[in-house]
Design a protein around this motif. Structure first.
Motif: not given
Length: 118
Positions: A1-22
């Motif tokens: 199974q793959l596990v997602e992480s890295g989400g969150g609350l960010v303001q308009h124009g901001g950045s996030l990096r999501l990860s998908c790991a096994a």
């Protein structure tokens, strides 16, 4: 199974990096796709990367803002999301695919919540 992480609350124009790991198998040789589902909407494909990493796909609404990549050493696929907009708010999921682009099958993981405030 793959596990997602890295989400969150960010303001308009901001950045996030999501990860998908096994943890139990290697992602090498697998195309990986990112999908998202916003409240009240159907799940949609966002981006994918081929098994070799040579080919990628982005839906039109994220082109130029999102970048998908893979790191074999870390057995992880990333989705770098820049210039985020409120309409990017959704639960993001990753899935192994037969090809990129491709149709996902099987069950979904828990995903990671991305919320972009205006």
């Amino acid at each position: 199974q793959l596990v997602e992480s890295g989400g969150g609350l960010v303001q308009h124009g901001g950045s996030l990096r999501l990860s998908c790991a096994a943890s139990r198998f290697t992602l090498d040789g697998l195309a990986i796709g990112w999908f998202r589902q916003a409240p009240g909407k159907e799940r949609e494909g966002v981006s994918c990367i081929s098994s070799s990493g040579d080919s990628t796909y982005y839906r039109d609404s994220v082109k130029g803002r999102f970048t998908i990549s893979r790191d074999s050493a870390k057995n992880t696929v990333y989705l770098q999301m820049n210039s985020l907009k409120p309409e990017d708010t959704a639960i993001y999921y990753c899935k192994a695919l037969g090809s990129c682009p491709g149709v996902p099958s099987g069950s979904w993981g828990q995903g990671t919540q991305v919320t972009v405030s205006s």
